[in-house]
Motif scaffolding. Structure first.
Motif, mmCIF file in Angstrom:
data_model
loop_
_atom_site.group_PDB
_atom_site.id
_atom_site.type_symbol
_atom_site.label_atom_id
_atom_site.label_comp_id
_atom_site.label_asym_id
_atom_site.label_seq_id
_atom_site.Cartn_x
_atom_site.Cartn_y
_atom_site.Cartn_z
ATOM 1 N N ASN A 67 0.919 -1.095 -0.056
ATOM 2 C CA ASN A 67 0.035 -0.063 -0.075
ATOM 3 C C ASN A 67 0.871 1.318 -0.019
ATOM 4 O O ASN A 67 1.867 1.198 0.775
ATOM 5 C CB ASN A 67 -0.842 0.073 1.194
ATOM 6 N N VAL A 68 0.353 2.257 -0.637
ATOM 7 C CA VAL A 68 1.248 3.462 -0.990
ATOM 8 C C VAL A 68 0.018 4.618 -0.973
ATOM 9 O O VAL A 68 -1.035 4.596 -1.258
ATOM 10 C CB VAL A 68 2.127 3.619 -2.251
ATOM 11 N N ASN A 69 0.405 5.690 -0.137
ATOM 12 C CA ASN A 69 -0.233 6.763 -0.065
ATOM 13 C C ASN A 69 0.574 7.957 -0.477
ATOM 14 O O ASN A 69 1.450 8.137 0.052
ATOM 15 C CB ASN A 69 -0.817 6.892 1.400
ATOM 16 N N ILE A 70 -0.042 8.858 -1.417
ATOM 17 C CA ILE A 70 0.707 10.214 -1.745
ATOM 18 C C ILE A 70 -0.165 11.246 -1.667
ATOM 19 O O ILE A 70 -1.228 11.335 -2.315
ATOM 20 C CB ILE A 70 1.043 10.087 -3.376
ATOM 21 N N ASN A 71 0.267 12.202 -0.568
ATOM 22 C CA ASN A 71 -0.664 13.433 -0.397
ATOM 23 C C ASN A 71 0.269 14.629 -0.948
ATOM 24 O O ASN A 71 1.566 14.630 -0.909
ATOM 25 C CB ASN A 71 -0.987 13.717 0.820
ATOM 26 N N LEU A 72 -0.425 15.661 -1.439
ATOM 27 C CA LEU A 72 -0.184 16.829 -1.682
ATOM 28 C C LEU A 72 -0.082 17.964 -0.817
ATOM 29 O O LEU A 72 -1.225 18.156 -0.293
ATOM 30 C CB LEU A 72 -0.513 17.410 -3.173
ATOM 31 N N TYR A 73 0.868 18.677 -0.441
ATOM 32 C CA TYR A 73 0.943 19.823 0.697
ATOM 33 C C TYR A 73 1.393 21.014 -0.107
ATOM 34 O O TYR A 73 2.076 21.072 -0.972
ATOM 35 C CB TYR A 73 1.783 19.471 1.631
ATOM 36 N N ASP A 74 0.825 22.115 0.542
ATOM 37 C CA ASP A 74 1.329 23.437 0.068
ATOM 38 C C ASP A 74 2.350 24.235 0.916
ATOM 39 O O ASP A 74 2.765 23.319 1.896
ATOM 40 C CB ASP A 74 -0.288 24.602 0.179
ATOM 41 N N SER A 75 2.832 25.044 0.747
ATOM 42 C CA SER A 75 3.939 25.495 1.335
ATOM 43 C C SER A 75 3.947 25.903 2.742
ATOM 44 O O SER A 75 4.925 25.911 3.708
ATOM 45 C CB SER A 75 4.745 26.831 0.710
ATOM 46 N N GLY A 77 2.181 23.700 4.747
ATOM 47 C CA GLY A 77 2.210 22.327 5.359
ATOM 48 C C GLY A 77 0.871 21.722 5.472
ATOM 49 O O GLY A 77 0.306 20.810 6.126
ATOM 50 N N ASP A 78 -0.132 22.522 4.755
ATOM 51 C CA ASP A 78 -1.620 22.309 4.790
ATOM 52 C C ASP A 78 -1.660 21.092 3.590
ATOM 53 O O ASP A 78 -1.239 21.464 2.584
ATOM 54 C CB ASP A 78 -2.459 23.308 4.563
ATOM 55 N N ILE A 79 -2.400 19.943 3.873
ATOM 56 C CA ILE A 79 -2.911 18.949 2.739
ATOM 57 C C ILE A 79 -3.821 19.609 1.960
ATOM 58 O O ILE A 79 -4.756 20.192 2.170
ATOM 59 C CB ILE A 79 -3.276 17.590 3.499
ATOM 60 N N GLY A 105 4.156 28.596 -6.974
ATOM 61 C CA GLY A 105 4.785 28.506 -5.414
ATOM 62 C C GLY A 105 5.264 27.199 -5.259
ATOM 63 O O GLY A 105 5.447 26.292 -6.213
ATOM 64 N N LEU A 106 5.690 26.795 -3.976
ATOM 65 C CA LEU A 106 6.279 25.561 -3.739
ATOM 66 C C LEU A 106 5.397 24.550 -3.022
ATOM 67 O O LEU A 106 4.513 24.960 -2.253
ATOM 68 C CB LEU A 106 7.274 26.174 -2.349
ATOM 69 N N TYR A 107 5.515 23.249 -3.376
ATOM 70 C CA TYR A 107 4.742 22.415 -2.965
ATOM 71 C C TYR A 107 5.326 21.111 -2.554
ATOM 72 O O TYR A 107 6.597 20.862 -2.836
ATOM 73 C CB TYR A 107 3.588 21.719 -4.044
ATOM 74 N N SER A 115 6.140 1.429 6.764
ATOM 75 C CA SER A 115 6.353 2.537 7.644
ATOM 76 C C SER A 115 7.224 3.464 7.623
ATOM 77 O O SER A 115 7.722 4.276 8.212
ATOM 78 C CB SER A 115 6.892 1.679 8.893
ATOM 79 N N LYS A 116 7.666 3.644 6.324
ATOM 80 C CA LYS A 116 8.503 4.881 5.545
ATOM 81 C C LYS A 116 7.722 5.992 4.873
ATOM 82 O O LYS A 116 6.782 5.591 4.313
ATOM 83 C CB LYS A 116 9.536 4.107 4.925
ATOM 84 N N SER A 117 8.186 6.978 5.101
ATOM 85 C CA SER A 117 7.831 8.197 4.469
ATOM 86 C C SER A 117 8.781 8.959 3.727
ATOM 87 O O SER A 117 9.996 9.156 4.276
ATOM 88 C CB SER A 117 6.837 9.157 5.217
ATOM 89 N N ILE A 118 8.493 9.597 2.356
ATOM 90 C CA ILE A 118 9.593 10.363 1.681
ATOM 91 C C ILE A 118 8.775 11.697 1.317
ATOM 92 O O ILE A 118 7.835 11.599 0.754
ATOM 93 C CB ILE A 118 10.203 9.621 0.575
ATOM 94 N N ILE A 119 9.236 12.671 1.640
ATOM 95 C CA ILE A 119 8.979 14.038 1.194
ATOM 96 C C ILE A 119 9.680 14.652 0.169
ATOM 97 O O ILE A 119 10.926 14.720 0.322
ATOM 98 C CB ILE A 119 8.769 14.937 2.411
ATOM 99 N N SER A 120 9.049 14.950 -1.085
ATOM 100 C CA SER A 120 9.777 15.612 -2.140
ATOM 101 C C SER A 120 9.072 16.882 -2.457
ATOM 102 O O SER A 120 7.737 17.090 -2.424
ATOM 103 C CB SER A 120 10.013 14.727 -3.281
ATOM 104 N N LYS A 121 9.847 18.115 -2.867
ATOM 105 C CA LYS A 121 9.539 19.225 -3.275
ATOM 106 C C LYS A 121 9.561 19.693 -4.597
ATOM 107 O O LYS A 121 10.426 19.108 -5.194
ATOM 108 C CB LYS A 121 9.904 20.363 -2.327
ATOM 109 N N PHE A 122 8.562 20.550 -5.324
ATOM 110 C CA PHE A 122 8.487 21.030 -6.561
ATOM 111 C C PHE A 122 8.141 22.373 -6.486
ATOM 112 O O PHE A 122 7.508 22.766 -5.617
ATOM 113 C CB PHE A 122 8.022 20.006 -7.440
#
Length: 125
Positions: A67-75, A77-79, A105-107, A115-122
């Motif tokens: 299972n994979v979950n991918i969420n988009l956040y604004d600058s 930190g709000d989902i 802007g930055l996202y 049990s791992k998470s990776i955060i990447s920005k664009f």
């Protein structure tokens, strides 16, 4: 520019160089470099193109089906939205996000697997 090729059990990341002068290349055999991708670790590779105008793609590698979950956040930190939630097969998956409805802007995208998470920005221009 980089590209990914291969079948379900064998993937390579390759970079090919073009001669910008238009001259004939005498040694064409040195114009491409490929490395094998191994699926032993969870990874999120670089987003491209970054910055983006409309569509952005990012490769996600999972070492086993899961299972994979991918969420988009604004600058702040709000989902903003869930991009993907479900089972991803072992190997490489290219995830493409339409950013036309986003303001400049930055996202950030947070990819959760096991049990791992990776955060990447664009950046959206």
């Amino acid at each position: 520019s980089p590209y990914v090729s291969g079948n379900a059990s064998d993937y390579f990341v390759c970079v090919a160089a073009l001669n910008p002068t238009g001259l004939v290349d005498e040694v064409e055999g040195n114009n491409e470099k490929c490395n094998a991708l191994e699926f032993t670790e969870f990874a999120v590779l670089d987003f491209y193109p970054n910055p983006t105008l409309d569509l952005i793609t990012f490769p996600v590698i999972v070492p086993e089906d899961g299972n994979v979950n991918i969420n988009l956040y604004d600058s702040k930190g709000d989902i903003l939205k869930n991009i993907f939630s479900g089972e991803m097969k072992q190997g490489l998956t290219l995830v493409t996000l339409n950013t036309m409805d986003l303001s400049n802007g930055l996202y950030a995208c947070k990819v959760d697997y096991s049990s791992k998470s990776i955060i990447s920005k664009f950046i959206k221009n």
